[in-house]
Design a protein around this motif. Sequence first.
Motif, PDB file in Angstrom:
ATOM      1  N   SER A 270       0.853  -1.042   0.143  1.00 17.45           N
ATOM      2  CA  SER A 270       0.093  -0.038  -0.067  1.00 17.45           C
ATOM      3  C   SER A 270       1.013   1.270   0.158  1.00 17.45           C
ATOM      4  CB  SER A 270      -0.983  -0.124   1.254  1.00 17.45           C
ATOM      5  OG  SER A 270      -2.025  -1.108   1.280  1.00 17.45           O
ATOM      6  N   GLY A 271       2.157   1.112   0.595  1.00 19.14           N
ATOM      7  CA  GLY A 271       2.948   2.311   0.661  1.00 19.14           C
ATOM      8  C   GLY A 271       3.423   2.487  -0.503  1.00 19.14           C
ATOM      9  N   MET A 272       4.038   1.508  -1.319  1.00 15.33           N
ATOM     10  CA  MET A 272       4.378   1.836  -2.548  1.00 15.33           C
ATOM     11  C   MET A 272       3.462   2.257  -3.626  1.00 15.33           C
ATOM     12  SD  MET A 272       7.846   1.033  -2.905  1.00 15.33           S
ATOM     13  CE  MET A 272       7.631   1.036  -4.480  1.00 15.33           C
ATOM     14  N   ARG A 273       2.056   1.885  -3.484  1.00 15.38           N
ATOM     15  CA  ARG A 273       1.076   2.444  -4.300  1.00 15.38           C
ATOM     16  C   ARG A 273       0.989   3.705  -3.972  1.00 15.38           C
ATOM     17  NH1 ARG A 273      -5.369   0.822  -3.899  1.00 15.38           N
ATOM     18  NH2 ARG A 273      -6.028   2.090  -5.827  1.00 15.38           N
ATOM     19  N   ALA A 274       0.871   4.117  -2.906  1.00 15.84           N
ATOM     20  CA  ALA A 274       0.991   5.585  -2.382  1.00 15.84           C
ATOM     21  C   ALA A 274       1.953   6.323  -3.056  1.00 15.84           C
ATOM     22  CB  ALA A 274       0.914   5.771  -0.855  1.00 15.84           C
ATOM     23  N   LEU A 275       3.305   5.814  -2.849  1.00 15.68           N
ATOM     24  CA  LEU A 275       4.233   6.641  -3.589  1.00 15.68           C
ATOM     25  C   LEU A 275       4.354   6.590  -5.052  1.00 15.68           C
ATOM     26  CD1 LEU A 275       7.209   5.031  -1.382  1.00 15.68           C
ATOM     27  CD2 LEU A 275       6.678   7.279  -1.387  1.00 15.68           C
ATOM     28  N   ILE A 276       3.845   5.738  -5.922  1.00 14.35           N
ATOM     29  CA  ILE A 276       3.675   5.811  -7.101  1.00 14.35           C
ATOM     30  C   ILE A 276       2.390   6.827  -7.411  1.00 14.35           C
ATOM     31  CG2 ILE A 276       2.791   4.398  -9.194  1.00 14.35           C
ATOM     32  CD1 ILE A 276       4.191   2.085  -7.875  1.00 14.35           C
ATOM     33  N   GLU A 277       1.397   6.916  -6.787  1.00 14.55           N
ATOM     34  CA  GLU A 277       0.331   7.772  -7.197  1.00 14.55           C
ATOM     35  C   GLU A 277       0.679   9.221  -6.694  1.00 14.55           C
ATOM     36  OE1 GLU A 277      -3.035   5.592  -5.311  1.00 14.55           O
ATOM     37  OE2 GLU A 277      -3.352   4.592  -7.178  1.00 14.55           O
ATOM     38  N   ASN A 278       1.482   9.339  -5.764  1.00 13.69           N
ATOM     39  CA  ASN A 278       2.041  10.703  -5.386  1.00 13.69           C
ATOM     40  C   ASN A 278       3.478  11.080  -5.613  1.00 13.69           C
ATOM     41  OD1 ASN A 278      -0.406  11.764  -3.440  1.00 13.69           O
ATOM     42  ND2 ASN A 278      -0.192   9.459  -3.210  1.00 13.69           N
ATOM     43  N   PRO A 279       3.702  11.329  -6.887  1.00 14.97           N
ATOM     44  CA  PRO A 279       5.402  11.297  -7.492  1.00 14.97           C
ATOM     45  C   PRO A 279       5.855  12.443  -6.874  1.00 14.97           C
ATOM     46  CG  PRO A 279       3.534  11.996  -9.236  1.00 14.97           C
ATOM     47  CD  PRO A 279       2.733  11.376  -8.252  1.00 14.97           C
ATOM     48  N   ASP A 280       5.212  13.494  -6.172  1.00 11.96           N
ATOM     49  CA  ASP A 280       6.129  14.430  -5.522  1.00 11.96           C
ATOM     50  C   ASP A 280       6.401  13.849  -4.346  1.00 11.96           C
ATOM     51  OD1 ASP A 280       3.079  14.168  -4.652  1.00 11.96           O
ATOM     52  OD2 ASP A 280       3.402  16.006  -3.302  1.00 11.96           O
ATOM     53  N   GLN A 281       5.782  12.871  -3.454  1.00 10.48           N
ATOM     54  CA  GLN A 281       6.218  12.592  -2.151  1.00 10.48           C
ATOM     55  C   GLN A 281       7.488  11.554  -2.716  1.00 10.48           C
ATOM     56  OE1 GLN A 281       5.093  13.334   0.959  1.00 10.48           O
ATOM     57  NE2 GLN A 281       4.655  15.193  -0.375  1.00 10.48           N
ATOM     58  N   ARG A 282       7.306  10.689  -3.468  1.00 10.47           N
ATOM     59  CA  ARG A 282       8.223   9.840  -4.021  1.00 10.47           C
ATOM     60  C   ARG A 282       9.225  10.362  -4.463  1.00 10.47           C
ATOM     61  NH1 ARG A 282       7.188   5.439  -8.888  1.00 10.47           N
ATOM     62  NH2 ARG A 282       7.106   7.585 -10.132  1.00 10.47           N
TER      63      ARG A 282
END
Length: 419
Positions: A270-282
């Motif tokens: 779920s965290g990787m999905r969030a990082l992918i969907e929030n490229p600014d945070q990644r």
Amino acid sequence: MEGNVTSTSSDLNDVDLENVLVGERELWLDGPPHDLFRRLRSECPVHWTARVSEYPNEAGFWSVTRADDIHAVSRDFKTYSSELGGITAVTEGFPLELLQAMFIGMDPPKHDRLKNLFQTGFTPRRIAAHEPAIRQIVNEVLDQLDGRETCDLVSDVAQPVVSRVIGSFMGIPPEDDAAWASLMNSALGAGDPDLNPRGVDSVAENDIPEVFERCRKLIAARRENPTDDLTSVLVHAEVDGERLEEHEIVMNFFLLVAAGNDSTKATYCSGMRALIENPDQRRLVVQDPSLVPGAVEESLRMFPAFAHFRRTTTCDTELAGQKIGKGEKVVLWYVSSNREDSRYEDPDRFDVTRTTEHQAFGAGGRHFCLGTALARLELSVLFEETLARYPEMELAGDPVYAESAFINQLKTLPVTLAP
């Protein structure tokens, strides 16, 4: 209106909360019903669900949705027992006497004595010593992706990593990792047609007997030749001057393997999905790896691996102004408390710089998660190594949630490894 709500989360603003059945499968098909929990926290923070339609023999339950109330329940084991009735909202299919054999299904003082057997092995200092071995496991799994354009982060990365890590702690041979993972997924995801195609009854009929059969071989080996793994600790442990009975050894082995299997896998994906969907945070984390711990904590907050645990009242009581009768189920929803508006600014936003505490590991008290340090270390290494190799990973399809109001996890997360 009838309480069998089948609305999507976007329709929940129009639902009569008095009749909502929080545990209905339809509400959880796309993950936790956060819109519903937002309303419950505001309008009915201790809410009664009269039944669970799929399990007509199960009693209803109280939902506790605010962090302070969950904290109060977690610290009051004399009023809210983990032992009396089970640890989940629905217990059908898993014999109560086996749940009570695990320290998570016990109350003090026996809970404390049994849990203390493992405390020294799970201190942050002890766990930190395992970092090189865990990093090697992660890198060996990621090496298997070389030359591939796509993969599924659940089955190709998270599952083999967490299986080997907990397997190494328990003394499970690597060749048995997949079999144990299948058993854990089937038992904990019993209501999901993919994780357990044979249905809930198969847990007691098939999964538990296989767990016992496999464990007996490990127990016999440790009795003959003690080792330094956690299985040996269980086999040779004494509580109140007595060795554990076989079913207690097996069920606490099951508890440790199940927790190690599901928790890190769920939060990493779920965290990787969030990082992918929030490229600014990644981008922040890729450019500054010192933010990895922040990404770990934010993933734990937003995506706790277990949506709830449950207690049973030992007497008539009152919580947040709501009277609760003796012997009733009280369900603690961490997926709600971790997004409480009064505690977190913009709680549905993934923010790796956030510093607020969360309840992903429980809310204090005796049942606070034993494996906190291990989970944090595994997640940190997984995020670091995955992002170092694949900083521009993208979704390659729609992620799919496990159909469960207990395990809060994705069962598929297809990704393209590079643009």
